[in-house]
Design a protein around this motif. Structure first.
Motif, mmCIF file in Angstrom:
data_model
loop_
_atom_site.group_PDB
_atom_site.id
_atom_site.type_symbol
_atom_site.label_atom_id
_atom_site.label_comp_id
_atom_site.label_asym_id
_atom_site.label_seq_id
_atom_site.Cartn_x
_atom_site.Cartn_y
_atom_site.Cartn_z
ATOM 1 N N MET A 156 -2.006 -38.979 -13.920
ATOM 2 C CA MET A 156 -1.112 -39.248 -12.798
ATOM 3 C C MET A 156 -0.441 -37.974 -12.304
ATOM 4 O O MET A 156 -0.260 -37.772 -11.096
ATOM 5 C CB MET A 156 -0.070 -40.288 -13.206
ATOM 6 C CG MET A 156 0.821 -40.768 -12.058
ATOM 7 S SD MET A 156 -0.110 -41.338 -10.599
ATOM 8 C CE MET A 156 -1.076 -42.667 -11.327
ATOM 9 N N VAL A 157 -0.063 -37.088 -13.231
ATOM 10 C CA VAL A 157 0.497 -35.795 -12.829
ATOM 11 C C VAL A 157 -0.527 -35.015 -12.001
ATOM 12 O O VAL A 157 -0.195 -34.437 -10.951
ATOM 13 C CB VAL A 157 0.927 -34.974 -14.061
ATOM 14 C CG1 VAL A 157 1.288 -33.546 -13.649
ATOM 15 C CG2 VAL A 157 2.115 -35.627 -14.754
ATOM 16 N N SER A 158 -1.762 -35.003 -12.447
ATOM 17 C CA SER A 158 -2.810 -34.272 -11.731
ATOM 18 C C SER A 158 -3.056 -34.853 -10.350
ATOM 19 O O SER A 158 -3.238 -34.114 -9.377
ATOM 20 C CB SER A 158 -4.106 -34.298 -12.547
ATOM 21 O OG SER A 158 -3.931 -33.689 -13.813
ATOM 22 N N ALA A 159 -3.057 -36.192 -10.251
ATOM 23 C CA ALA A 159 -3.273 -36.835 -8.958
ATOM 24 C C ALA A 159 -2.155 -36.477 -7.981
ATOM 25 O O ALA A 159 -2.406 -36.166 -6.806
ATOM 26 C CB ALA A 159 -3.372 -38.342 -9.136
ATOM 27 N N LEU A 160 -0.912 -36.512 -8.458
ATOM 28 C CA LEU A 160 0.218 -36.149 -7.598
ATOM 29 C C LEU A 160 0.179 -34.675 -7.235
ATOM 30 O O LEU A 160 0.535 -34.286 -6.109
ATOM 31 C CB LEU A 160 1.538 -36.485 -8.298
ATOM 32 C CG LEU A 160 1.892 -37.969 -8.387
ATOM 33 C CD1 LEU A 160 3.093 -38.174 -9.302
ATOM 34 C CD2 LEU A 160 2.167 -38.547 -7.016
ATOM 35 N N LEU A 161 -0.256 -33.842 -8.164
ATOM 36 C CA LEU A 161 -0.341 -32.410 -7.882
ATOM 37 C C LEU A 161 -1.406 -32.125 -6.836
ATOM 38 O O LEU A 161 -1.250 -31.217 -6.007
ATOM 39 C CB LEU A 161 -0.646 -31.649 -9.171
ATOM 40 C CG LEU A 161 -0.456 -30.126 -9.142
ATOM 41 C CD1 LEU A 161 0.958 -29.777 -8.691
ATOM 42 C CD2 LEU A 161 -0.739 -29.526 -10.502
ATOM 43 N N VAL A 162 -2.472 -32.904 -6.836
ATOM 44 C CA VAL A 162 -3.509 -32.744 -5.815
ATOM 45 C C VAL A 162 -2.961 -33.093 -4.436
ATOM 46 O O VAL A 162 -3.128 -32.344 -3.470
ATOM 47 C CB VAL A 162 -4.731 -33.621 -6.145
ATOM 48 C CG1 VAL A 162 -5.680 -33.693 -4.946
ATOM 49 C CG2 VAL A 162 -5.476 -33.067 -7.346
ATOM 50 N N ILE A 163 -2.274 -34.242 -4.343
ATOM 51 C CA ILE A 163 -1.812 -34.703 -3.038
ATOM 52 C C ILE A 163 -0.634 -33.879 -2.515
ATOM 53 O O ILE A 163 -0.403 -33.818 -1.299
ATOM 54 C CB ILE A 163 -1.442 -36.205 -3.102
ATOM 55 C CG1 ILE A 163 -1.410 -36.807 -1.696
ATOM 56 C CG2 ILE A 163 -0.139 -36.425 -3.806
ATOM 57 C CD1 ILE A 163 -1.193 -38.303 -1.667
ATOM 58 N N THR A 164 0.119 -33.229 -3.404
ATOM 59 C CA THR A 164 1.233 -32.395 -2.957
ATOM 60 C C THR A 164 0.871 -30.916 -2.887
ATOM 61 O O THR A 164 1.441 -30.177 -2.078
ATOM 62 C CB THR A 164 2.440 -32.553 -3.902
ATOM 63 O OG1 THR A 164 2.044 -32.227 -5.253
ATOM 64 C CG2 THR A 164 2.976 -33.966 -3.866
ATOM 65 N N GLY A 165 -0.074 -30.485 -3.725
ATOM 66 C CA GLY A 165 -0.431 -29.071 -3.741
ATOM 67 C C GLY A 165 -1.443 -28.678 -2.681
ATOM 68 O O GLY A 165 -1.390 -27.568 -2.138
ATOM 69 N N ALA A 166 -2.385 -29.577 -2.354
ATOM 70 C CA ALA A 166 -3.407 -29.258 -1.355
ATOM 71 C C ALA A 166 -2.799 -28.889 -0.001
ATOM 72 O O ALA A 166 -3.243 -27.913 0.638
ATOM 73 C CB ALA A 166 -4.388 -30.418 -1.215
ATOM 74 N N PRO A 167 -1.778 -29.625 0.499
ATOM 75 C CA PRO A 167 -1.172 -29.212 1.771
ATOM 76 C C PRO A 167 -0.536 -27.829 1.714
ATOM 77 O O PRO A 167 -0.562 -27.085 2.706
ATOM 78 C CB PRO A 167 -0.116 -30.294 2.023
ATOM 79 C CG PRO A 167 -0.570 -31.467 1.239
ATOM 80 C CD PRO A 167 -1.234 -30.901 0.025
ATOM 81 N N LEU A 168 0.037 -27.473 0.573
ATOM 82 C CA LEU A 168 0.625 -26.134 0.451
ATOM 83 C C LEU A 168 -0.448 -25.057 0.509
ATOM 84 O O LEU A 168 -0.228 -23.970 1.066
ATOM 85 C CB LEU A 168 1.417 -26.027 -0.857
ATOM 86 C CG LEU A 168 2.598 -26.974 -1.044
ATOM 87 C CD1 LEU A 168 3.427 -26.564 -2.256
ATOM 88 C CD2 LEU A 168 3.462 -27.032 0.202
#
Length: 302
Positions: free
Chosen positions: A143-155
């Motif tokens: 779940m941490v990885s999934a959230l990091l994907v959805i929040t980190g990709a835009p950055l």
């Protein structure tokens, strides 16, 4: 005579087949492989991969919204004459789009754990060479990885666009690193809280409602009280009120330590001293979420 012949014929055509089980002497992959497999399956499931087309619609749509907003911001910055920076800070992006992140978490956290509880499949996991801690860690990390994907990709989109726009490399790299630290902290905190809410009930609908309530109601209440405190002149209370909502906790930590501009009324974010309290609160919530999940899965026959 015919009977004897028939008996002889029957004995000649009879066959005895040894179909007994043999011991397995191949490689045994063990707990580490099972843990990695559970992590991979849970991460893929967060985006609907390996599931029906219907399951892919919402997570991919939300991911697309996050990336599209970042791309539009980059286009605006590059098209603006004499622009030297992006119209939004890297640390502010997740704060402004918290509703999208919260909706993703509310949809995918119950999918990750509630289904296992509802269909009584948790004992099947534990029949393999994994233990309770392996299950919790795999689900938490996924779940941490999934959230990091959805929040980190835009950055990443913002950063690449800024470099293509020939903005200052040193400044953009520094701000991008600060933004990634911020979304990593947000991902860990939100993942823990989301999984705890989802694991409390085997019904996915209740899990979705619980996650939305924790994120939305707390933020709305804190923001309202902060606004009242600011308008009545009690500005000193504004930073401390931020301790009572997950998103304002992240806002406070990044304001104190990552050079972010606070979204609190009047920009009254916590200083370094109060920032330590914010950081301790975040770490305590993460540790508490892990402890609650471990307790929830203490009994195998859930």
């Amino acid at each position: 005579m015919s009977t004897e012949t028939g008996a002889a014929t029957g004995s000649e055509t009879s066959r005895i087949h040894n179909i007994g089980y043999r011991a397995y002497d191949g490689p045994r992959l063990g707990r580490a492989y099972a843990r990695r497999s559970l992590y991979s399956q849970s991460l893929r499931g967060s985006f609907g991969l390996g599931r029906s087309a219907k399951s892919k619609v919402l997570p991919m749509l939300l991911f697309g919204v996050m990336c599209l907003v970042a791309a539009i911001l980059v286009a605006v910055a590059i098209a603006t004459p004499n622009s030297t920076k992006l119209p939004i800070k890297y640390t502010s992006f997740a704060i402004y789009l918290q509703a999208v992140i919260g909706l993703f978490l509310a949809a995918q956290a119950p999918q990750s754990v509630s289904r296992d509880l509802r269909f009584k499949s948790v004992p099947l996991y534990f029949s393999r060479p994994i233990e309770r801690a392996d299950y919790v860690l795999a689900k938490f990390a996924a779940m941490v990885s999934a959230l990091l994907v959805i929040t980190g990709a835009p950055l990443v989109i913002l950063y690449v666009g800024a470099l293509l726009g020939k903005f200052d490399f040193a400044d953009q790299t520094k701000w991008f690193a600060q933004g990634m630290v911020s979304v990593a902290l947000l991902s860990v905190l939100f993942a823990g809280l989301g999984l705890v809410m989802a694991a409390l009930t085997p019904r996915r609908g209740f899990g979705v409602a619980a996650v939305i309530a924790v994120l939305t109601i707390t933020y709305g209440a804190v923001s309202t009280i902060q606004g009242i405190a600011w308008s009545t002149g009690s500005t000193g209370a504004v930073p401390w009120l931020g301790l009572f909502s997950p998103i304002t906790l992240v806002d406070g930590v990044q304001t104190a330590f990552l050079g972010a501009t606070s979204a609190f009324p009047g920009g009254e974010g916590p200083g370094a001293g109060a920032g330590v309290v914010y950081l301790i609160a975040v770490l305590a919530l993460v540790a508490g979420s892990y402890a609650v999940l471990m307790r929830r899965y203490r009994r195998v026959g859930l």
